[in-house]
Design a protein around this motif. Structure first.
Motif, short mmCIF file in Angstrom:
data_model
loop_
_atom_site.label_atom_id
_atom_site.label_comp_id
_atom_site.label_asym_id
_atom_site.label_seq_id
_atom_site.Cartn_x
_atom_site.Cartn_y
_atom_site.Cartn_z
N ALA A 134 0.78 -1.30 0.07
CA ALA A 134 0.01 -0.11 0.14
C ALA A 134 0.92 1.20 -0.11
CB ALA A 134 -0.84 -0.11 1.26
N GLY A 135 2.16 1.36 0.58
CA GLY A 135 2.96 2.34 0.83
C GLY A 135 3.46 2.46 -0.58
N MET A 136 3.88 1.58 -1.37
CA MET A 136 4.42 1.69 -2.80
C MET A 136 3.35 1.94 -3.88
SD MET A 136 7.41 1.16 -2.19
CE MET A 136 8.26 1.36 -4.02
N VAL A 137 2.14 1.63 -3.42
CA VAL A 137 1.11 2.13 -4.43
C VAL A 137 1.05 3.64 -4.26
CG1 VAL A 137 -1.22 2.16 -4.73
CG2 VAL A 137 -0.15 0.35 -4.56
N CYS A 138 1.20 4.07 -2.87
CA CYS A 138 1.08 5.68 -2.91
C CYS A 138 2.18 6.26 -3.44
CB CYS A 138 1.02 5.74 -1.14
SG CYS A 138 1.37 7.59 -0.60
N ALA A 139 3.34 5.76 -3.10
CA ALA A 139 4.56 6.60 -3.70
C ALA A 139 4.40 6.56 -5.53
CB ALA A 139 5.77 5.64 -3.49
N VAL A 140 4.23 5.12 -6.08
CA VAL A 140 4.35 5.36 -7.35
C VAL A 140 3.21 5.95 -8.11
CG1 VAL A 140 3.80 3.62 -9.35
CG2 VAL A 140 5.18 2.99 -7.45
N PHE A 141 1.92 5.85 -7.40
CA PHE A 141 0.89 6.89 -7.88
C PHE A 141 0.90 8.39 -7.85
CE2 PHE A 141 -0.67 2.79 -8.68
CZ PHE A 141 -1.62 2.95 -9.93
N ILE A 142 1.73 8.84 -6.81
CA ILE A 142 2.03 10.09 -6.46
C ILE A 142 2.78 10.78 -7.89
CG2 ILE A 142 3.55 11.76 -5.45
CD1 ILE A 142 2.80 10.53 -2.64
N VAL A 143 3.71 10.07 -8.54
CA VAL A 143 4.35 10.31 -9.45
C VAL A 143 3.75 10.22 -10.65
CG1 VAL A 143 5.64 8.43 -9.70
CG2 VAL A 143 6.89 10.51 -10.48
N LEU A 144 2.92 9.01 -11.03
CA LEU A 144 2.26 8.78 -11.94
C LEU A 144 1.03 9.72 -12.41
CD1 LEU A 144 2.20 4.56 -12.11
CD2 LEU A 144 3.60 6.30 -13.31
#
Length: 460
Positions: free
Chosen positions: A401-411
């Motif tokens: 969930a943390g990585m989803v948060c990180a990746v979709f911030i930039v995407l």
């Protein structure tokens, strides 16, 4: 609060300077009790100042892209850094400098203003509200509740995502990564043989080397060197003087221009809350890390004067909004000063005085091209990716969930969107994993509120 106010025990270490030689400084900063002296603290303050002074060039350049007057922002950054560092030093007595946060500056410029179409005045209003909320939760202990109940994965994922966001912004600014004009992926490699891209890559590599060698002010040296190269070879870079009396008024001034009423809008409030959450975790993590390095943790591992430190940090954002600057935060570059021996608030006080002196050098802000500040942005972004180490890899739902948060911030180029997806995937993931007991009421409330906000079509 989790960071309680504590009195320092006396007799720590051998005082290098007798208390009688500097009575006021000794009483104010407890130099002998902390095993330090005026010379050591002064050197540590200068080291921290050199390590973070690049912000007076980077922040105006970023906000300038969003329509802010760069000279006014330069003065705002200097005054905010001076105020926050002096408050941290004289009140909290910690060697932690405060300045306009690069990550939150990016959020203000590229998300709030350029992304959502807010005016600079409304964006400043949002910063003011963030500062007020952060101060309230720091003073009342709500911050401790947030830190106990919000998922660690999303907290760290937000920092990682902002780091990726900074990398994308900087790379795009110098033409290293550009929008793909044809079919296929949305971005592509730009003109890597052009001067801005080449100098940015060389500058980033130079920062790596200088920071590895622990050269004081390495980032600033790279910015100055690239600015000098621009002055020689780039006709767009011109010298307009060195000194200037600060102008606190005029048609371009943003002092007192914040529009708090405009920020009290249902479409803006989620961004305000995103600023608050980011500030809560970033400030606490930074202050704890620097205080620990300086030996300013009590026997229970809590930050000495931690409550004052968090309050000084949050109040600085309120002041910055009124001055027309970016959100303020404790600077991790303060670790450079503690590594040089800084142990008391005198270190931060020296930093604050240095930024006051810089107010008279505002013409320098216009002498620094984007390819001179881009390496600094990239470097800060890369440092923020270190948050990956803090993810609990044994808890795969929280980590993913943390990585989803990180990746979709930039995407999506939107911090709130990344946080929303992080919360929702965490809650749903816990349910499918049969781990619903690990969910707390705070996580559920935030996830539902964000989901309703987006599914209802109110998000920008």
């Amino acid at each position: 609060m989790s960071e309680q106010e504590h009195a320092l025990p006396t007799g720590l270490g051998n005082p290098a300077t007798p208390a009688s030689s500097t009575p006021w400084l000794e009483r104010r900063f407890q130099l002998a009790a902390r095993g330090t002296n005026v010379r050591q603290e002064t050197l540590a303050g200068l080291t921290t100042f050199l390590a973070m002074v690049y912000s007076v060039f980077v922040v105006p350049a970023m906000l300038g892209k969003a329509g802010f007057d760069t000279s006014s922002v330069f003065i705002a950054v200097c005054l905010t850094s001076a105020f926050g560092s002096l408050l941290m030093g004289l009140w909290a007595n910690l060697p932690i400098a405060v300045g306009c946060a690069i990550s939150l500056t990016a959020f203000t410029a590229f998300d709030l203003v350029l992304g959502q179409g807010l005016s600079p005045a409304v964006a400043l209003g949002a910063i003011f509200l963030m500062g007020v909320i952060f101060t309230a939760i720091s003073a009342t202990g709500v911050r401790s509740w947030i830190l106990r109940n919000l998922p660690a994965g999303i907290a760290h994922g937000t920092g990682i995502g902002i780091g990726l966001f900074l990398l994308l912004i900087a790379a795009n600014e110098v033409g290293l990564v550009v929008k793909n004009p044809g079919p296929g992926l949305p971005v592509s490699l730009g003109a890597i043989n052009a001067m801005p891209a080449l100098l940015s890559v060389v500058g980033l590599a130079a920062i790596f080397g200088l920071e590895r060698r622990r050269v004081p002010g390495g980032i600033l040296l790279v910015i100055l060197a690239l600015s000098a190269a621009g002055l020689i070879w780039d006709p767009a870079v011109t010298f307009n003087g060195l000194f200037a009396l600060p102008s606190f008024g005029g048609e371009h001034s943003l002092i007192g221009a914040m529009d708090v009423g405009g920020a009290l809008n249902a479409l803006v409030i989620p961004s305000v809350l995103a600023l608050v959450m980011t500030a809560v975790f970033d400030a606490t993590g930074t202050i704890r890390a620097v205080a620990g390095q300086a030996g300013q943790l009590d026997e229970n591992g809590q930050i000495i004067n931690g409550g004052r430190a968090l309050t000084a940090d949050s109040v600085s954002s309120i002041v910055s909004a009124g001055l027309g600057g970016a959100p303020a935060a404790a600077y991790i570059e303060s670790a450079a000063g503690t590594a040089a021996g800084g142990k008391t608030g005198l270190t931060a006080t020296i930093v604050g005085l240095g930024f006051l002196a810089l107010i008279f050098l505002s013409p320098l802000a216009g002498l620094v091209p984007s390819y001179a500040t881009a390496p600094a942005l990239m470097y800060v972004g890369l440092l923020m990716l270190g948050g990956v180490r803090k993810l609990h890899l044994d808890d795969t739902v929280d980590t993913m969930a943390g990585m989803v948060c990180a990746v979709f911030i930039v995407l999506t180029c939107n911090i709130v969107t990344g946080i929303m997806l992080g919360f929702c995937t965490l809650v749903i993931g816990r349910l499918f994993a049969g781990e619903w007991r690990r969910l707390n009421i705070g996580t559920l409330v935030i996830a539902i509120a964000l989901a309703v906000f987006y599914l209802g079509g109110w998000a920008i």
